[in-house]
Structures are given as structure tokens and as C-alpha cells.
Enzyme design. Structure first.
Site, PDB file in Angstrom:
ATOM      1  N   GLN A 122       0.864  -1.189   0.000  1.00  0.00           N
ATOM      2  CA  GLN A 122       0.000   0.000   0.000  1.00  0.00           C
ATOM      3  C   GLN A 122       0.898   1.236   0.000  1.00  0.00           C
ATOM      4  O   GLN A 122       1.399   1.675   1.042  1.00  0.00           O
ATOM      5  CB  GLN A 122      -0.927  -0.024   1.235  1.00  0.00           C
ATOM      6  CG  GLN A 122      -1.953   1.099   1.280  1.00  0.00           C
ATOM      7  CD  GLN A 122      -3.093   0.907   0.292  1.00  0.00           C
ATOM      8  OE1 GLN A 122      -2.974   0.221  -0.716  1.00  0.00           O
ATOM      9  NE2 GLN A 122      -4.226   1.529   0.563  1.00  0.00           N
TER      10      GLN A 122
ATOM     11  N   HIS B 288      -1.731  -4.211   0.619  1.00  0.00           N
ATOM     12  CA  HIS B 288      -1.636  -4.602  -0.792  1.00  0.00           C
ATOM     13  C   HIS B 288      -2.318  -3.477  -1.555  1.00  0.00           C
ATOM     14  O   HIS B 288      -3.497  -3.201  -1.325  1.00  0.00           O
ATOM     15  CB  HIS B 288      -2.352  -5.944  -1.026  1.00  0.00           C
ATOM     16  CG  HIS B 288      -2.156  -6.482  -2.419  1.00  0.00           C
ATOM     17  ND1 HIS B 288      -2.676  -7.687  -2.818  1.00  0.00           N
ATOM     18  CD2 HIS B 288      -1.498  -5.978  -3.492  1.00  0.00           C
ATOM     19  CE1 HIS B 288      -2.340  -7.896  -4.097  1.00  0.00           C
ATOM     20  NE2 HIS B 288      -1.638  -6.870  -4.518  1.00  0.00           N
ATOM     21  N   LEU B 289      -1.578  -2.819  -2.428  1.00  0.00           N
ATOM     22  CA  LEU B 289      -2.037  -1.567  -3.031  1.00  0.00           C
ATOM     23  C   LEU B 289      -3.470  -1.640  -3.558  1.00  0.00           C
ATOM     24  O   LEU B 289      -3.797  -2.477  -4.405  1.00  0.00           O
ATOM     25  CB  LEU B 289      -1.090  -1.160  -4.173  1.00  0.00           C
ATOM     26  CG  LEU B 289      -1.427   0.174  -4.859  1.00  0.00           C
ATOM     27  CD1 LEU B 289      -1.438   1.317  -3.865  1.00  0.00           C
ATOM     28  CD2 LEU B 289      -0.449   0.455  -5.995  1.00  0.00           C
ATOM     29  N   HIS B 290      -4.310  -0.772  -3.047  1.00  0.00           N
ATOM     30  CA  HIS B 290      -5.703  -0.736  -3.510  1.00  0.00           C
ATOM     31  C   HIS B 290      -6.341   0.614  -3.247  1.00  0.00           C
ATOM     32  O   HIS B 290      -5.997   1.306  -2.302  1.00  0.00           O
ATOM     33  CB  HIS B 290      -6.533  -1.827  -2.828  1.00  0.00           C
ATOM     34  CG  HIS B 290      -6.678  -1.650  -1.339  1.00  0.00           C
ATOM     35  ND1 HIS B 290      -5.654  -1.877  -0.441  1.00  0.00           N
ATOM     36  CD2 HIS B 290      -7.733  -1.258  -0.580  1.00  0.00           C
ATOM     37  CE1 HIS B 290      -6.076  -1.646   0.783  1.00  0.00           C
ATOM     38  NE2 HIS B 290      -7.328  -1.252   0.744  1.00  0.00           N
ATOM     39  N   PHE B 291      -7.263   0.956  -4.129  1.00  0.00           N
ATOM     40  CA  PHE B 291      -8.143   2.108  -3.945  1.00  0.00           C
ATOM     41  C   PHE B 291      -9.544   1.555  -3.715  1.00  0.00           C
ATOM     42  O   PHE B 291      -9.850   0.433  -4.105  1.00  0.00           O
ATOM     43  CB  PHE B 291      -8.162   2.994  -5.198  1.00  0.00           C
ATOM     44  CG  PHE B 291      -6.842   3.638  -5.504  1.00  0.00           C
ATOM     45  CD1 PHE B 291      -6.582   4.934  -5.068  1.00  0.00           C
ATOM     46  CD2 PHE B 291      -5.857   2.957  -6.211  1.00  0.00           C
ATOM     47  CE1 PHE B 291      -5.356   5.535  -5.347  1.00  0.00           C
ATOM     48  CE2 PHE B 291      -4.631   3.551  -6.487  1.00  0.00           C
ATOM     49  CZ  PHE B 291      -4.384   4.839  -6.057  1.00  0.00           C
TER      50      PHE B 291
END
Lengths: 444, 399
Positions: free
Chosen positions: A201, A238-241
Site C-alpha cells: 500500500q 496490498h495496493l488498492h483504492f
């Protein structure tokens, strides 16, 4: 090390309590190497901004009538409703009561008693904005494929391209849109850039631009994207929008803004003098990429300085709000007032924007502007600290903020990583680790 | 900006009826005589179009009446139109309340101009329903900036002393020097490129007053002519909307959905249709007035399978969604029947209670299997989703 205990939000049906055994081989149709072969998902490739002309032209609908529901909106809504009718969500969010809190700002309150049930409080480290990806913890490669709605990419062509049934190519990690099984409004989805690359993230230029693309192509001002950094209530590294529909303005969007500076690329940066959380608003720019890159530079600066923050992408990608915050840190230090803490409301991006998801009936019934204000004020940086943070940001994006000087004193220097001057006296929301910025960086 | 020559310049019947249903004859002639710049829009026609534009408005905007009628007010906005004003107007429509705000609009020629936009809802006196929105537009002369600049510290372009609050004084990005030398002829000789760069332009008190006066004059004509017709309109809401009447904001949101669907209200006797989309009217061949207030059974005929009807009834009673294939009878010229792939779902309002059922029709023979399109099932469910979002939020109005 600063930690807080909180009930993590269950965003996927495959998200077990951390203690649970995650090592079992699969058979649940996930995104791991075990199941990915032969997996197919619709692919939506959006218009190429460069080929369709200036960003502003693209986002501005020149429709002479109320614009019809855009293709991407139909895709999101149709696939979401499909998962809803298949029973993949933990509760029916449209059955959750919701109201506008009377007052000047129009905070929105929702009573959501189901969102936080059946989950044990977990410890979250809140003093590190950048942490490396940990494949042993829950991440989006572990979600079931039925929770994925479609692949989303920035297209090469001037036109939207759609492929209803496109193989997922593990070599070319796709960005995907997935449902959040604990929605806070209708259409609550997650945009996961390059899901198989297992990015932590952390904002990077490409991923933020992708999120802006999604906002522009959804073409509905009531569909916003949000981002929580670690330490600002992201629960999954964990990269998220996130994104959902709420067909009314957020108080943050309505707050009067006061211009601070305009960058060389015409990105206008303003502050919101009367909003409880001290925030920056980025808008304009010669292109959507300019706007996106400026915000990314600012976020990278916050990340490198270990300052937790939230982002709201509004008005079809024309406006981006950046909110540095310090609630979790204060909570870990025992400095948040007990009444505020008792509501267990975490001021993440949606709450800071003015959409309050309340867990207890009594908080919902007694919801007042004053209470909402008090919660948000706890999340805000102090005035002094906000100024310091702004200085860091303006330096990082190559603009010095000298209010006294007339327009045109824009510093033409690029300073992407920036030398960082940190004050040693730590105030609220100050740098959590003393010392130089590099010590805060977590390199993978 | 985007109004171009259009072949469908003839007024549609809906736009005509928007007036004839409420007011007595010669209403348009009476409105024509008013000197003000104003438009009247009807939120109950899909697209929320302009149904009347005054001669003053046409002169100011440079468009002909044919080009304006049937268009949405957003057509006059352009690339530099201030987004905050757009948001304020959108919210005022949603909440069915008056608003007064300055906004940058564009003429047919593409030249921008600042004006004071003052809009009010006009209600039906007996049912509390919004009949129209009246929007008066007063061009902002710029006299006010002139005065404000003189009062400011420096005129040479040092703008830093000015309050730059969005709602504060008038300001623009570059410098004011140019403007100071202009005087009365400002709107004509003004460098238009400069106008676009203003972030905000505050109208003078006298302009605000003029707008309010114009509103009151238009309203009094509307009221007078509604008295003659016996269906009174007024500027204040005297009673709450009836259960069979949707809010104008909900109707505007639903108007964006271009597929065939109806909303029925299960709280009313016999579960009548309270909304029917344009595509539904095309599909079935009925007129809007013929279907509103009716139960959907008029679509069935002798060969319609009664077991399917029973199945639908059961699902509705249980509050469950269902998809059926059912033979329907149209009112199209050939009175043809068609196979309707019908999906029905309950739709909840902001309190979480079922407020409506949505029925989405797809003509089975017309199923589009084109590979580049959404699957028909997804398209159908997208209507359900869009309706859910619209209904849920339309019940969340502050006032």
C-alpha cells in the site's frame, strides 16, 4: 513501535483471521499460481488521454442533456448487482439505514451493525506508512475469482475498448476491480493496480493515474475513489483504492477552499480553512496526468516522511483531496478522547470526507454535527504541523509557498524526493521516528 | 458549448404538454413579454430539458429558440465553467430548493460570460410536486469588480492582499490592471480569454436584486395562468409530496438510464407504475400517461402463461428478485406480442425499507449478442443497480 487494536474490515470472503492456516493448497479459484491458468475476466480499457486531447476535454461531458449512464458505470453496477444477487456480500448495504445529519455541513450517517461482526480485533502497526509486502498475510491474490468484476487498464487507443471474456495474463499483471464484501455503500469496489505484482500500500505515479482514469470514465460525480495509507486506516498492505456510489455531495467537497498556489503545470492547490480536517485540494492542471503527478509527488513526499494520509478523488477526477492525519498515532499513544474512541469509528477516507459509518444504534440515533466534527478534529494535524507538512509537500512538488508574493513566483525546479528537514520537537502528527527521512523508508 | 444544428429542432409533444397541462392559453405569449433573461425546465421529462426560453435569454446566449428547447441547462457550460457553481446548482435541484450563484457560461459563438444564476422550484399547490424550475440569468456587468479593485491595495497585479476564498471577492489569476481601464462597455470589449481565468465573480447587490425581481415576475405570471387552468402552482411547497409522486431529483437520476424499465410502488393499492422509462414506452407502444398509475398486468394477454405470473407474484410477496420470460402484448401499431425477458427486484430507500419494485424488460428477440457489448444480463442488472443508487440517495435530502 506503535500499535492499535482494531477489528479489521473483511473485504473478501477469503480473508481469514490472521491466525488461520493460509498454507492450504487451493481449489477455491483464487488468483494464485494454482488457479490462475485459464482464468478469464472482462477487460475494460479506457480511452487514451493523449490521443483524445487534453484531459479537461475528456472529463468534461459536452452532453446537451443529462448524460446517460456511462459504459463503465453500467459495467460496475451490472457486475456488482450480479454478485449481490449471488449472495457474495456479508450483508445488504441497501438495508442499512442512512441519513443526513442536520446542520451546516450535511454529514451523512449510516448505521451499519453488520460490518464489524464476526471478527476479532487485530493489532495494526500504525507508525510506519511504508511497510513491505508480506505474502503470508491476506492479500488480493487470495480472493476468489467470483469476487473480481473486471480487468481495468489505461488503453492505447482513443476509444474505449471492451472484451467481455479476456484471459488473465499472469505475465502481464492486470489491474482488477473487485467487490468489497463489506460494502459501506452500493457499488463498493476495490481497484487493485497490477494485482499479481503484489505491490504494498504505497502511492506511485502510475497507480494514482489509473485511479483518476477510473473516476473520469465512470463519468459520475457521485462515484469517488478513495485511498487510505498505512497508519491512516488501511487494513490490507496490498495496493488498492476503494470506490462506491453515494448520490449526494460529501461535506469535504462542499467545504469552501482558499487558494494557496498554482504550480507551473497550472495545478491549483487550495486549503479548506473551515473543515475540521486540515486538507489540501488539488485541481486543474494542463492535463489529467499533470494533476495526478502533482498529487503523486505530494504523496510520495508524505510517505517518505512517514506521515499517514488519505486521498479522495472527486468530481470525475477533476478534484483530488489530500488529508494528512494522525488519529491512529494519537490512539496508540492514548491521546484520543474516550467518548470519541468508544464509538469505534475509524476516520479513514470516507469518514474524513463526511460519510460516517456508525456501528452502534445509539451513536446513529444521537449523531450530531458536533460529534462528527469532534471525531474528525481528532484526526486532523495541528495548524502548526499542517504548515510544516505543507512546506514539505510544496518543496517536493517544486513550489515554494510564499503567500506574500504575487502570482508568478513559481519555482521551476523539480525536486522529486526532496531533502527533508524534520523538526526534532515532536508535536501531534509529527514525524513518528526522529531522525532523517531515509530511516523511515522501508526498502523491499 | 455543445449545441449544434440539430434535425430534431421541432418541439416534442412532451415539451409542449409540459405547459399546456398546467397553464391556460397564451402563457407563452405572456412570458415572452417579460424583459428578463430566463429559462424554464421540466424535471419530469427525461434529460431535464428547457421547455421555455425568454427572448432576452436567446439574445444573450445567441441561440435560437429551436436550438435551446429540449436541451439541458448544462449545454451552456464549457471547459472553464467553475465546478463549484455546477455542484451548487446540481444540489439545489436535488434538494428542490432555490439557489443564487455566479457561473461562467458560454454563448453560441463560444465566447464566455459571467452571469448570476438564480433558480427556484415551482410547486403544484395541491400535490407538492415540483412542476418546473425557473432560472433567471443576469449578466454580471463587472462594475462591481471595478469598485473592489479600487479599494484594494495595489492595482498593478499584486493580488495577494485579496481574500481568495471561493466565496469572497471577485478575483482572477493573472492581474487586474487591464480591467481597471475599462469602464462601462466592459461586457462587450472585455478580453474574453481573461474572463475565463477568473475563479469567481461576485454579482453586485443591484444585480442580485434584479434577479430576485425577475424571479418574482416570472412566478407571478405562472401563478396567474395556472389559476385560469385550475391547477395552481406556487413558489412554496404547501404540502408534502404524495406517495405516488417521485421527487424531481429521483426522476432526473432515473432519466439517465436509457433502458426499458418501470418502478412500481408496493405501498399503494394494486402496486401501480410510478415511473416508466422512455425505452419502456417505445417497447410497449404506450404513452406515459397511459401507464402511470396502472398495474403492469395490462401487458399480459390471453396467451400469457399464468404460472409465470404466479411465480412473479410469489417473488414480489417474498421481496425476492426474479427473472422470468413472459409473453407481453404491446400497444404498438401492429399490436404485436413480444417475449419479455423480465427481471424484477425490490428496491430499498434510505431507511432500508422496500420502497419500489423495479422491473427491467429486455425483448428476447432483440438480445444483443455482439461480443464487444456488455452481456444482456449484465446490462439488465446495471439498471437495477442504477435504480438502487438513485432511490437510496433521493431519500437522503436534508431539508
Amino acid at each position: 513501535m506503535l500499535k492499535i487494536k482494531r477489528v479489521p474490515t473483511v473485504v473478501s470472503n477469503y480473508q481469514k483471521d490472521e491466525a488461520a492456516d493460509e498454507s492450504v493448497g487451493c481449489g477455491r479459484n483464487c488468483l494464485g499460481a494454482c488457479c490462475i491458468n485459464g482464468a478469464r475476466l472482462p477487460l475494460y480499457a479506457c480511452k487514451n488521454l493523449e490521443k483524445t486531447g487534453a484531459g479537461e476535454k475528456l472529463v468534461l461531458s459536452h452532453e446537451a442533456k443529462e448524460p446517460p449512464v456511462a459504459f463503465l458505470e453500467s459495467l460496475v453496477l451490472g457486475e456488482w448487482e450480479d454478485r449481490f444477487q449471488r449472495g457474495l456480500f456479508r450483508y445488504d448495504v441497501t438495508a442499512c439505514e442512512t441519513k443526513v445529519i442536520p446542520g451546516k455541513y450535511g454529514f451523512v450517517a449510516q448505521l451499519n451493525e453488520g460490518r464489524h461482526l464476526k471478527k476479532r480485533p487485530t493489532e495494526f502497526r500504525v507508525d510506519k506508512v511504508l511497510q513491505s509486502f508480506d505474502g503470508n498475510k491476506f492479500n488480493f491474490t487470495k480472493v476468489g475469482q467470483e469476487e473480481l468484476l473486471f480487468q481495468f487498464e489505461a488503453g492505447e487507443d482513443g476509444e474505449v475498448q471492451f472484451f467481455p471474456c479476456m484471459p488473465i495474463d499472469p505475465e502481464n499483471s492486470p489491474s482488477v476491480v473487485a467487490i468489497n464484501v463489506s460494502p459501506i455503500e452500493y457499488g463498493h469496489v476495490l481497484l487493485i493496480p497490477r494485482v499479481l505484482d503484489c505491490l504494498p500500500q504505497r502511492i506511485d505515479h502510475k497507480s494514482l493515474l489509473l485511479a483518476l482514469h477510473m473516476a473520469a470514465e465512470a463519468a459520475n460525480p457521485y462515484f469517488r475513489l478513495g485511498y487510505n495509507s498505512l497508519g491512516a486506516f488501511a487494513t490490507i498492505n496490498h495496493l488498492h483504492f476503494q470506490a462506491y456510489y453515494l448520490a449526494m455531495p460529501f461535506p469535504l467537497e462542499k467545504a469552501p477552499s482558499k487558494k494557496m498556489i498554482t504550480t507551473v503545470k497550472s495545478v491549483k492547490i487550495s486549503e479548506l480553512p473551515s473543515y475540521p480536517v486540515r486538507s489540501l485540494l488539488f485541481e486543474g492542471g494542463n492535463s489529467m496526468k499533470d494533476l495526478s503527478d502533482t498529487v503523486s509527488d505530494a504523496c510520495v513526499c508524505l510517505q517518505n516522511n512517514n506521515i499517514p494520509f488519505n486521498i479522495l478523488i472527486s468530481d470525475c477526477g477533476r478534484q483530488i483531496f489530500l488529508m494528512p492525519q494522525c488519529y491512529a498515532e494519537k490512539q496508540a499513544l492514548g491521546e484520543v478522547s474516550p467518548e470519541v474512541l468508544e464509538t469505534q469509528v475509524n476516520p479513514a477516507v470516507w469518514e474524513i470526507s463526511g460519510h460516517m459509518v456508525l456501528k452502534r444504534k445509539k451513536d446513529y440515533e444521537g449523531a450530531s454535527e458536533e460529534n462528527a466534527w469532534r471525531l474528525l478534529a481528532e484526526a486532523s494535524l495541528s495548524e502548526e504541523r499542517f504548515k510544516e507538512v505543507n512546506d514539505l509537500i510544496f518543496e517536493a512538488i517544486g513550489c515554494s509557498n510564499q503567500e506574500e508574493e504575487p502570482e508568478g513566483t513559481i519555482v521551476h525546479q523539480q525536486n522529486p524526493s526532496g531533502s527533508v528537514n524534520q523538526k526534532s520537537n515532536r508535536t501531534h502528527g509529527g514525524p513518528i521516528t526522529n531522525g532523517t527521512a531515509s530511516e523511515c523508508l522501508v526498502l523491499q | 458549448m455543445s449545441i449544434t444544428e440539430s434535425s430534431e429542432s421541432v418541439f416534442t409533444t412532451e415539451e409542449e404538454e409540459s405547459f399546456s397541462a398546467r397553464y391556460s392559453l397564451w402563457i407563452k405569449e405572456a412570458l415572452d413579454e417579460l424583459p428578463h433573461n430566463f429559462t424554464i425546465t421540466d424535471p419530469f421529462i427525461p434529460g431535464h430539458p428547457i421547455v421555455f426560453a425568454s427572448p432576452g435569454f436567446l439574445k444573450m446566449s445567441g441561440y435560437s429558440r429551436e436550438e435551446v428547447i429540449g436541451r439541458n441547462g448544462r449545454a451552456f457550460q464549457g471547459p472553464k465553467t467553475n465546478r463549484r457553481s455546477v455542484m451548487e446548482i446540481r444540489e439545489a435541484i436535488r434538494e428542490e430548493r432555490p439557489v443564487q450563484v455566479s457561473i461562467l457560461n458560454y454563448r453560441k459563438s463560444g465566447s464566455p460570460f459571467w452571469m448570476l444564476f438564480h433558480m427556484i422550484p415551482v410547486f403544484g399547490k395541491s400535490d407538492g410536486k415540483v412542476i418546473h424550475f425557473v432560472a433567471v440569468q443576469v449578466p454580471i456587468s463587472g462594475q462591481e469588480h471595478h469598485r473592489k479593485m479600487r479599494n484594494g491595495s495595489g492595482l498593478s497585479g499584486d493580488m495577494s492582499d485579496y481574500s481568495e476564498m471561493m466565496f469572497g471577492s471577485c478575483r482572477r489569476e493573472v492581474c487586474f490592471g487591464h480591467l481597471v481601464h475599462q469602464d462601462r462597455a466592459l461586457p462587450v470589449e472585455f478580453d474574453e480569454q481573461e474572463l475565463e481565468n477568473w475563479e469567481h465573480c461576485e454579482a453586485s447587490e443591484s444585480e442580485k436584486l434584479r434577479a430576485a425581481e425577475a424571479i418574482s415576475n416570472v412566478l407571478s405570471v405562472l401563478t396567474r395562468y395556472s389559476e385560469f387552468s385550475g391547477r395552481l402552482v406556487c413558489g412554496k411547497r404547501y404540502c408534502l409530496r404524495g406517495a405516488d409522486c417521485l421527487s424531481s431529483s429521483l426522476v432526473i437520476s432515473l432519466g439517465r438510464i436509457k433502458q426499458s424499465f418501470v418502478l412500481t410502488n408496493p405501498c399503494l393499492p394494486d402496486m401501480p407504475i410510478v415511473y416508466a422509462s422512455d425505452a419502456f414506452l417505445t417497447l410497449t407502444g404506450y404513452k406515459r400517461q397511459e401507464v402511470l398509475g396502472q398495474n403492469c398486468r395490462f401487458l399480459s394477454g390471453v396467451d400469457t402463461d399464468s404460472s409465470v405470473l404466479y411465480e412473479m407474484k410469489e417473488c414480489i410477496l417474498e421481496g425476492q428478485p426474479c427473472t422470468v420470460q413472459i409473453l407481453n402484448y404491446s400497444n404498438r401499431k401492429d399490436k404485436s406480442t413480444f417475449w419479455n425477458l423480465l427481471h424484477i427486484s425490490p428496491v430499498r430507500n434510505a431507511s432500508g425499507k422496500t420502497a419500489y419494485f423495479v422491473g427491467v424488460q429486455v425483448e428476447a428477440s432483440c438480445r444483443n449478442t455482439e461480443s464487444k457489448e456488455l452481456r444482456p444480463e449484465t446490462r439488465q442488472l446495471s439498471v437495477v443497480g442504477a435504480v438502487r443508487v438513485a432511490v437510496r440517495s433521493s431519500f437522503m435530502v436534508t431539508c
